[in-house]
Design an enzyme around this catalytic site. Structure first.
Site, PDB file in Angstrom:
ATOM      1  N   ASP A 238      -0.998  -6.095  -0.146  1.00  0.00           N
ATOM      2  CA  ASP A 238      -1.358  -5.491   1.136  1.00  0.00           C
ATOM      3  C   ASP A 238      -2.861  -5.343   1.265  1.00  0.00           C
ATOM      4  OD1 ASP A 238       0.741  -5.022   2.847  1.00  0.00           O
ATOM      5  OD2 ASP A 238       1.343  -3.155   1.864  1.00  0.00           O
TER       6      ASP A 238
ATOM      7  N   GLU B 176       9.618  -4.311  10.184  1.00  0.00           N
ATOM      8  CA  GLU B 176       9.984  -2.991   9.663  1.00  0.00           C
ATOM      9  C   GLU B 176      10.516  -2.096  10.773  1.00  0.00           C
ATOM     10  OE1 GLU B 176       7.130  -1.082   7.079  1.00  0.00           O
ATOM     11  OE2 GLU B 176       8.299   0.787   7.025  1.00  0.00           O
TER      12      GLU B 176
ATOM     13  N   ASP C 187       0.842  -1.196   0.000  1.00  0.00           N
ATOM     14  CA  ASP C 187       0.000   0.000   0.000  1.00  0.00           C
ATOM     15  C   ASP C 187       0.881   1.252   0.000  1.00  0.00           C
ATOM     16  OD1 ASP C 187       0.830  -0.230   2.604  1.00  0.00           O
ATOM     17  OD2 ASP C 187      -1.160  -0.116   3.516  1.00  0.00           O
ATOM     18  N   SER C 188       2.217   1.044  -0.025  1.00  0.00           N
ATOM     19  CA  SER C 188       3.145   2.151  -0.308  1.00  0.00           C
ATOM     20  C   SER C 188       2.847   2.710  -1.700  1.00  0.00           C
ATOM     21  CB  SER C 188       4.598   1.668  -0.224  1.00  0.00           C
ATOM     22  OG  SER C 188       4.785   0.496  -0.999  1.00  0.00           O
TER      23      SER C 188
ATOM     24  N   GLU D   1      -1.093  -5.595   8.716  1.00  0.00           N
ATOM     25  CA  GLU D   1      -0.251  -4.966   9.726  1.00  0.00           C
ATOM     26  C   GLU D   1      -0.846  -5.188  11.115  1.00  0.00           C
ATOM     27  OE1 GLU D   1       0.356  -0.835   8.809  1.00  0.00           O
ATOM     28  OE2 GLU D   1       1.165  -1.278   6.819  1.00  0.00           O
TER      29      GLU D   1
ATOM     30  N   LYS E 262      -1.159  -9.368   2.981  1.00  0.00           N
ATOM     31  CA  LYS E 262      -0.352  -8.922   4.127  1.00  0.00           C
ATOM     32  C   LYS E 262      -1.200  -7.982   4.988  1.00  0.00           C
ATOM     33  CE  LYS E 262       3.341  -6.016   3.728  1.00  0.00           C
ATOM     34  NZ  LYS E 262       2.911  -4.822   4.503  1.00  0.00           N
TER      35      LYS E 262
HETATM   36  O1  KIV Z   1       3.600  -1.111   1.597  1.00  0.00           O
HETATM   37  C1  KIV Z   1       4.767  -1.511   1.556  1.00  0.00           C
HETATM   38  O2  KIV Z   1       5.525  -1.256   0.618  1.00  0.00           O
HETATM   39  C2  KIV Z   1       5.257  -2.311   2.687  1.00  0.00           C
HETATM   40  C3  KIV Z   1       6.732  -2.535   2.762  1.00  0.00           C
HETATM   41  C4  KIV Z   1       7.372  -1.333   3.307  1.00  0.00           C
HETATM   42  C5  KIV Z   1       7.074  -3.748   3.520  1.00  0.00           C
HETATM   43  O3  KIV Z   1       4.490  -2.711   3.504  1.00  0.00           O
END
Ligand code: KIV
Length: 274
Positions: free
Chosen positions: A85, A184, A46-47, A117, A115
Site C-alpha cells: 500500500d 471494498e 496500511d491496515s 486508493e 496499491k
Molecule cells: O490495508 C489493507 O489491508 C487493505 C485491504 C483491506 C484491502 O487495503
C-alpha cells in the site's frame, strides 16, 4: 521450484475463472506461511496501522513503516504476488512525490506492485506510475484513508449516483493501466457488474461472491483482532485464545517450578579429573 506470480498470472487466473486468493501480511514469518500454503497475492496493507501498530486508523502509517514491513514480506514471498500500500498522502501531493514513493516500495521494499486508493481523481497519477514500469493495483469503494470524508466505515455505492461514480472510477483506473482492482464494501450486484465490465481482475473485501478474487486482513480472519469485527469477516481461527492458553500455561509452569526442568537445561560442568 520458483513459480513467482506476476501481473500476467493474475490476468490469466481471471480468464480461466480461477479465484484469486489474497491476504494481508506484515512480517516475514507469517508471509512465509502464506506463501508456503499457496496464497496467490499478499498485500502489505496500511491496515498495518490497526492490525500491528495499535493505531485507530490507517492515516498515521508512514512510508518508512511501509518500506520496513514490505521488505520483510517480500523476502518471504517466493511465489506469491506482493503488493504494498502507498500510505496516506504519499501520492496525493504531486506526481513526482508519488513516483518517488512508489519507486521506494519497489527498490527498497522489494514489492512487485503498489496499491493506491481512489478513482478518477488519481487516474493521472496511476498512469504516471504505470508508465514508469511499476504495476499498480487500484482500490475503490470504502477507501479507509478517506474515512473522515466518507463519515465512517460504511458500504459505498448503494444508490444509483454513487454506484455510477464507482463504475466510472473502475473504468478510468483500468484505462490508466492498473493490473487489479480492490473493491471494498460495495453491494454484491455492483461488484458483479464492475467485475464483468473489466478485463483486469477484481479482488473483493466485503464485496460479495462475484469478484475474481477475495482478500481479508489476516489478523481479522485468524481472530487476532480485538474489538469490532466487520460483517464481511469470516473468522477461521481463534489465535488470540491459542496465545492466551499457551502463555497462561507458561506462566503457571514457571511459577510452579515445572519449567525449566533438566530436560531444557545444559549439563553440569565436569569437575577436573586428577
Ligand atoms: O490495508 C489493507 O489491508 C487493505 C485491504 C483491506 C484491502 O487495503
Amino acid at each position: 521450484m520458483n513459480d513467482k506470480i506476476t501481473v500476467s498470472t493474475l490476468k490469466k487466473l481471471k480468464k480461466d475463472g480461477i479465484k484469486i486468493t489474497a491476504l494481508t501480511a506484515y512480517d516475514y514469518p507469517t508471509a512465509k506461511i502464506l506463501d508456503e500454503i499457496g496464497i496467490h497475492f499478499i498485500l502489505v496493507g496500511d491496515s498495518l496501522g490497526m492490525a500491528v501498530l495499535g493505531y485507530e486508523s490507517t492515516i498515521p502509517v508512514t512510508m518508512d513503516d511501509m518500506v520496513r514491513h514490505t521488505k520483510a514480506v517480500a523476502k518471504a514471498a517466493k511465489n506469491a504476488f506482493v503488493v504494498a500500500d502507498m500510505p496516506f498522502m504519499s501520492y496525493n501531493i504531486s506526481k513526482e512525490d508519488a513516483l518517488k514513493n512508489a519507486a521506494r516500495l519497489l527498490a527498497e521494499g522489494g514489492t512487485q506492485a503498489v496499491k493506491l486508493e481512489g478513482g478518477v481523481e488519481i487516474a493521472e497519477t496511476v498512469k504516471a506510475i504505470v508508465n514508469a514500469g511499476i504495476p499498480v493495483v487500484g482500490h475503490i469503494g470504502l477507501t479507509p484513508q478517506s474515512v473522515n470524508q466518507l463519515g465512517g466505515y460504511k458500504v459505498q455505492g448503494k444508490d444509483d449516483k454513487t454506484a455510477s461514480k464507482l463504475k466510472s472510477d473502475a473504468k478510468s483506473l483500468e484505462d490508466a493501466g492498473i493490473c487489479a482492482l480492490v473493491l471494498e464494501c460495495v453491494p454484491m450486484d455492483l461488484a458483479k457488474e464492475i467485475t464483468e465490465s473489466l478485463s483486469i481482475p477484481t479482488i473483493g473485501i466485503g464485496a460479495g461472491p462475484y469478484c475474481d478474487g477475495q482478500i481479508l486482513v489476516l489478523h481479522d480472519m485468524l481472530g487476532l483482532t480485538q474489538g469490532h469485527k466487520p460483517k464481511f469477516v469470516k473468522q477461521y481461527a481463534n489465535i488470540s485464545q491459542i496465545i492466551k492458553d499457551a502463555v497462561g500455561n507458561y506462566i503457571s509452569d514457571v511459577q510452579n517450578r515445572l519449567f525449566p526442568t533438566e530436560e531444557y537445561s545444559f549439563a553440569n560442568r565436569k569437575s577436573d579429573e586428577k
